[in-house]
Enzyme design. Structure first.
Site, short mmCIF file in Angstrom:
data_model
loop_
_atom_site.label_atom_id
_atom_site.label_comp_id
_atom_site.label_asym_id
_atom_site.label_seq_id
_atom_site.Cartn_x
_atom_site.Cartn_y
_atom_site.Cartn_z
N GLU A 46 0.82 -1.21 0.00
CA GLU A 46 0.00 0.00 0.00
C GLU A 46 0.86 1.26 0.00
OE1 GLU A 46 -3.02 0.31 -0.67
OE2 GLU A 46 -3.54 -1.80 -0.64
N TYR A 129 -6.75 6.36 4.03
CA TYR A 129 -6.82 5.33 3.00
C TYR A 129 -5.98 4.11 3.39
CZ TYR A 129 -5.65 2.44 -0.85
OH TYR A 129 -5.44 1.31 -1.60
N ASP A 147 -9.46 4.42 -2.96
CA ASP A 147 -8.34 4.94 -3.76
C ASP A 147 -8.91 5.57 -5.02
OD1 ASP A 147 -8.93 2.86 -5.54
OD2 ASP A 147 -6.84 2.26 -5.75
#
Length: 298
Positions: A46, A129, A147
Site C-alpha cells: 500500500e 486510506y 483509492d
C-alpha cells in the site's frame, strides 16, 4: 461537481455485489500481496502503490519483502537503506515513512502490524486510506477503501459522473459505506479497485468488458463529460521533481558519501539544483556531511 450518494435499489445493489465479485473471482490479477495477505506485506504494497502503477511496484516490492520480511527486519536497518531500496519508484519520502512505521510497530506493537484503525492511523505515514486498506486486505475489516480507482468506479456506476471530485468528500465516504456488502467487504474493496484499474480506466474505459455496465448510471446517461475544475496533469521534464530524482539516483548508486562536485554534474541549472538539494536535506532524504559530501540518512 460532487459524487452524489444516491442509493441504489436493493435488487440493483445485490446484483452489483454479486456480478462484480463473480467477475473478480474469475479475472483478478495474480498479485503477490494478494497471494500473501500477511499484514506487513499488505502494508508495504500500500505504501508503494500510492501514486505508482502496479507494473513499476512489482519488481521493487519483491526485492523489498525478500530482504525485509518483517517490520523488525526493516527497523533494524538505517533509514538510508530503505531509501536506497526504494529505487526509482518516486516520492521517496514514502520509504522514510515506511521505515518509521516499522520502527513504531516494533516499539509499540511487538513487531506485529496492528489491526485496529486507530492504532494504524497512529503509525507514521499512515492516513485514512492506508489504514482502511490494511484493515480490509490484511484483517478482513469492513472498511470503505477509497483509492483513485474505486472513487472513479463509484462516481460512474452510482453517481453518473465521469470523474470524482479532486479530493475525497464526505458524500463519497457515505456512498462507499452504504455500498459495502455485509460479508466479503474485503473482496468487494479489492474488486472495485481492480475494476477501476483494468476496465473502468480514466482515459479509455472498456465498457464492453465491464461486468456491471448495465447498472452504470454514467453509461445510461450517455457518458456526460466531466464538468468540474480542470484536472491537473503531472509535469516532469525540467521540474524540481526531476532534478531531485537525478540527485537521488547518484546517492542511491554510491556505496558511501558523494562529493558535492559529483552532484553538481547531474543538473545544469545551479539555482534549481541547489533548491532541490536543500529540499532533499529538509525532507530528511539526504544528510550533508562535514567534508562537503552528502549521503543517504544513517
Amino acid at each position: 461537481m460532487t459524487t452524489r450518494a444516491i442509493p441504489l435499489p436493493v435488487a440493483d445493489l445485490a446484483r452489483l455485489h454479486d456480478e462484480l465479485l463473480d467477475w473478480f473471482g474469475r479475472t483478478a490479477r495474480d498479485l503477490p500481496w494478494r497471494r500473501d495477505a500477511a499484514p506487513w506485506a499488505v502494508m508495504v504494497s500500500e505504501f508503494m502503490l500510492q501514486q505508482t502503477p502496479v507494473s513499476r511496484v512489482l519488481p521493487v516490492y519483491e526485492v523489498w519483502v525478500d530482504r525485509w520480511p518483517t517490520p523488525a527486519a526493516l527497523a533494524a536497518e538505517p533509514p538510508g537503506e530503505a531509501v536506497r531500496a526504494w529505487g526509482r519508484l518516486g516520492y521517496p519520502r514514502r520509504a522514510l515513512r515506511l521505515h518509521a512505521a516499522a520502527q513504531a510497530i516494533v516499539e509499540r506493537h511487538g513487531g506485529e502490524v496492528p489491526s485496529s484503525i486507530d492504532e494504524l492511523l497512529a503509525l507514521p505515514g499512515v492516513g485514512a486510506y492506508t489504514a482502511a486498506a490494511v484493515s480490509s486486505f490484511a484483517f478482513g475489516g469492513r472498511e470503505a477503501v477509497l483509492d483513485t480507482n474505486v472513487r472513479r468506479v463509484f462516481a460512474r456506476v452510482v453517481g453518473g459522473e465521469q470523474f470524482p471530485p479532486e479530493a475525497v468528500t464526505s458524500a463519497e465516504r457515505e456512498l462507499a459505506t452504504s455500498l459495502l456488502p455485509v460479508r466479503d467487504a474485503h473482496r468487494w474493496a479489492a474488486a472495485t479497485m481492480e475494476l477501476g484499474a483494468v476496465v473502468c480506466t480514466a482515459r479509455a474505459p472498456r465498457c464492453d468488458e465491464c461486468p456491471v455496465a448495465d447498472l452504470c448510471r454514467w453509461r445510461a446517461a450517455g457518458y456526460p463529460a466531466y464538468d468540474g475544475p480542470a484536472r491537473r496533469g503531472q509535469a516532469w521534464h525540467g521540474t524540481d521533481r526531476q532534478c531531485r530524482g537525478r540527485l537521488m539516483a547518484v546517492l542511491r548508486d554510491a556505496p558511501g558519501a558523494v562529493p558535492k562536485s559529483a552532484l553538481d554534474l547531474v543538473w545544469p541549472d545551479a539555482l534549481q539544483r541547489e533548491r532541490a538539494l536543500d529540499g532533499l536535506v529538509a525532507d530528511g532524504l539526504v544528510e550533508p556531511l562535514d567534508d562537503d559530501t552528502y549521503a543517504l540518512p544513517s
